[in-house]
Design a protein around this motif. Structure first.
Motif, short mmCIF file in Angstrom:
data_model
loop_
_atom_site.label_atom_id
_atom_site.label_comp_id
_atom_site.label_asym_id
_atom_site.label_seq_id
_atom_site.Cartn_x
_atom_site.Cartn_y
_atom_site.Cartn_z
N ILE A 2 1.79 8.19 -3.87
CA ILE A 2 1.85 8.01 -5.32
C ILE A 2 0.77 8.85 -5.99
N ALA A 3 0.88 8.96 -7.31
CA ALA A 3 -0.09 9.75 -8.07
C ALA A 3 -1.51 9.19 -7.91
N ARG A 4 -2.47 10.09 -7.94
CA ARG A 4 -3.87 9.71 -7.72
C ARG A 4 -4.33 8.63 -8.71
N PHE A 5 -3.89 8.74 -9.98
CA PHE A 5 -4.40 7.79 -10.97
C PHE A 5 -3.85 6.37 -10.76
N LYS A 6 -2.84 6.23 -9.90
CA LYS A 6 -2.25 4.90 -9.67
C LYS A 6 -2.91 4.16 -8.50
N LEU B 13 1.19 -0.04 -0.26
CA LEU B 13 0.17 -0.63 0.60
C LEU B 13 0.78 -1.47 1.72
N LEU B 14 1.92 -2.10 1.45
CA LEU B 14 2.56 -2.94 2.45
C LEU B 14 3.17 -2.12 3.59
N ARG B 15 3.24 -0.81 3.43
CA ARG B 15 3.73 0.04 4.52
C ARG B 15 2.68 0.26 5.60
N ALA B 16 1.44 -0.06 5.29
CA ALA B 16 0.36 0.17 6.26
C ALA B 16 0.46 -0.82 7.42
N PRO B 17 0.47 -0.34 8.65
CA PRO B 17 0.49 -1.26 9.80
C PRO B 17 -0.71 -2.20 9.75
N THR C 147 -8.94 -0.35 7.17
CA THR C 147 -10.05 -0.07 6.26
C THR C 147 -9.54 0.35 4.89
N ALA C 148 -10.41 0.23 3.91
CA ALA C 148 -10.08 0.68 2.55
C ALA C 148 -9.79 2.18 2.54
N LYS C 149 -10.52 2.93 3.34
CA LYS C 149 -10.31 4.38 3.39
C LYS C 149 -8.91 4.70 3.89
N GLU C 150 -8.43 3.99 4.90
CA GLU C 150 -7.09 4.21 5.42
C GLU C 150 -6.03 3.91 4.37
N LEU D 34 -3.28 6.49 2.50
CA LEU D 34 -1.85 6.18 2.38
C LEU D 34 -1.38 6.31 0.94
N CYS D 35 -2.13 5.75 0.00
CA CYS D 35 -1.74 5.82 -1.41
C CYS D 35 -1.68 7.27 -1.89
#
Length: 512
Positions: free
Chosen positions: A474-478, A426-430, A462-465, A469-470
């Protein structure tokens, strides 16, 4: 002793006994299981050119081929690297590259998805689709006996979720896993030739680890036809299968209990349910026992001491007249027979009964160390004890009760998720300034991931953005299932984020 010798012994003793079923269909008896295993071992050595000590990665859904590849690796003197089939391609990439695997066996869809690794991982020489003619071609020659193996030779490289953003490879030896197998017979269940072990949970983890005692006893492995956990399918299997055993995360047990009222359940066919991998509430456990009978055994372990730290026995679950019955049901049981358990303070001094401290253990089940990570090995195994990172207490009778998980691991559906791994993505997000991730209650999965985010001045994220990114990393369940944007994260005087305050805030906002 080579773990493959357990299979050879059962094949010699009971060649016609059923060894593997795929759903209700018989896939192999013990003679056939050993024949295919030993032939595949020769294929690994001669056709793929693998040498004793080489690593072989498994990116496979539950299947009969999983067992063939696993035991063939050991027969050939190789080390297996089982990986959760639900991982993200980037996570597979890291584990294959970090382990230095020379071959990768994969289920059909995963073989296609991971084909890019052939060009990107220097050590990797071959990707084998286990549903292809190329896989069957590896069985062409006569088999070989198990390669001579020392107790400390590497058998299973178990990648744990990383508290520092990268998973660590716990090196499990043949001796470690043989100790685990013997503890199963003493502390968990008296495995017998009549038993059937159902694999409804991933074989890359607890379910697969428990194949050894069943093979040693000459029992049958059953791969669920769906390849996954499906309550209705389990009830159908239970209807027709006496002496059924399986490993389940507590959330799986709860889901079975919730589904059971809709079905007539042949509880007399259920021999053993081993549950572990996360906490189980006493109320949920009592409901499960009321519905399915006295079939339950709990284990507490880690990848670093697989399935082998403590156990709460069937007798403990049945002892309803004991004055401390409720407290014992809430515990993780007593130390298994080959393990010592201690509660220690921050200087590793032993604490008296009833005091909370870190759970330490030592014994022949404890890993050799972490692959290519001497610093983490020295820290985790300092003083000759495995430092679990979990907090707990021991009572005067040696029953261990887990308190908090000092590593902040989130356990969702029996899978471990470490906040740091998600936070780093998440910290990679501008525009994202700070992030903290916690686990919050979920009625079906035990816990789910919640993220608290602060933004840089003027940023609009936004949460969608963040979700996109996730999903790319990473795996969907994470990935977080909810996001909360704050002006600032709560911190103490030393600048440490207060996750207890975040949990309080989540409760207030959610009304939980």
């Amino acid at each position: 002793m080579n773990l493959a010798s357990l299979l050879l012994r059962s094949a010699q003793r009971s060649p016609d006994a059923p060894a593997i079923r795929h759903g209700e269909a018989l896939y192999a008896d013990y003679a056939g299981f050993w024949d295919r295993t030993s032939r595949l071992a020769v294929g690994l050595r001669r056709e793929l050119g693998l040498q004793p000590g080489d690593r072989v990665a498994l990116a496979m859904k539950n299947s009969p081929a999983y067992l063939e590849v696993l035991f063939a690796c050991w027969t050939a003197g190789l080390a297996a690297v089982p990986m959760n089939a639900k991982l993200h391609p980037k996570e597979f990439h890291y584990m294959v590259e970090h382990s230095g695997a020379r071959a990768l066996f994969a289920s059909k869809a995963l073989a296609v998805e991971l084909a890019f690794l052939d060009d990107e991982v220097e050590s990797l020489e071959q990707i084998v689709d286990c549903d292809s003619p190329g896989y069957e071609a590896l069985f062409a020659e006569e088999g070989m006996p198990p390669h001579p193996t020392a107790d400390d030779d590497l058998a299973w490289l178990f990648y744990t979720s990383g508290t520092t953003g990268r998973p660590k490879g716990a090196m499990l030896s043949h001796g470690n896993l043989l100790t685990m197998t013997l503890c199963y017979f003493i502390d968990v269940d008296a495995a017998a030739p009549e038993d059937t072990l159902l694999h409804a949970a991933p074989m890359s983890h607890g379910s697969g680890l428990y194949c050894f005692p069943i093979v040693a006893a000459g029992g049958c492995q059953m791969i669920a036809a769906s390849g996954q956990f499906e309550p209705e399918e389990i009830f159908d299997i239970l209807e027709a299968t006496p002496n059924l055993c399986f490993f389940a995360a507590p959330t799986m047990v709860t889901r079975l209990t919730q589904a059971a009222p809709e079905r007539e359940v042949r509880r007399e066919n259920l021999k053993t349910v081993v549950y572990g991998g996360g906490p189980m509430y006493v109320a949920d456990l009592k409901k499960a026992m009321a519905r399915f009978g006295p079939a339950f055994v709990q284990i507490y372990g880690q990848g670093e001491s697989p399935m082998t730290i403590t156990s709460l026995t069937r007798a403990d679950h049945k002892a309803t007249g004991h004055p401390r019955y409720e407290q014992r049901l809430a515990s993780a049981g007593q130390a298994q027979s080959a393990v010592e358990v201690m509660i220690a303070d921050e200087e590793d001094n032993p604490l008296p009964a009833g005091e909370v401290g870190e759970i330490l253990c030592r014994g022949r089940s404890v890993m050799l160390g972490y692959w290519d990570n001497p610093e983490a090995t020295a820290e985790t195994l300092r003083g000759g004890w495995l430092h679990t990172g979990d907090m707990g207490t021991l009572d005067g009778e040696g029953y261990l009760t887990l308190k908090d998980r000092s590593k902040d691991v989130i356990i969702s559906g029996g899978s471990n998720i470490y906040p740091r791994e998600v936070e780093e993505v998440l910290l990679r997000a501008p525009g994202v300034a700070e992030v903290s991730v916690i686990g919050v209650p979920h009625p079906d999965w035990g816990e789910e991931v919640a993220a608290f985010v602060t933004l840089e001045p003027g940023a609009a994220v936004t949460a969608k953005e963040l979700d996109v990114l996730c999903l790319s990393e990473i795996a969907r369940f994470k990935r977080p299932k909810s996001y909360r944007f704050l002006e600032a994260l709560p911190k103490n005087n030393y600048g440490k984020i207060l996750k207890t305050e975040l949990r309080r805030l989540w409760k207030e906002e959610s009304g939980a």
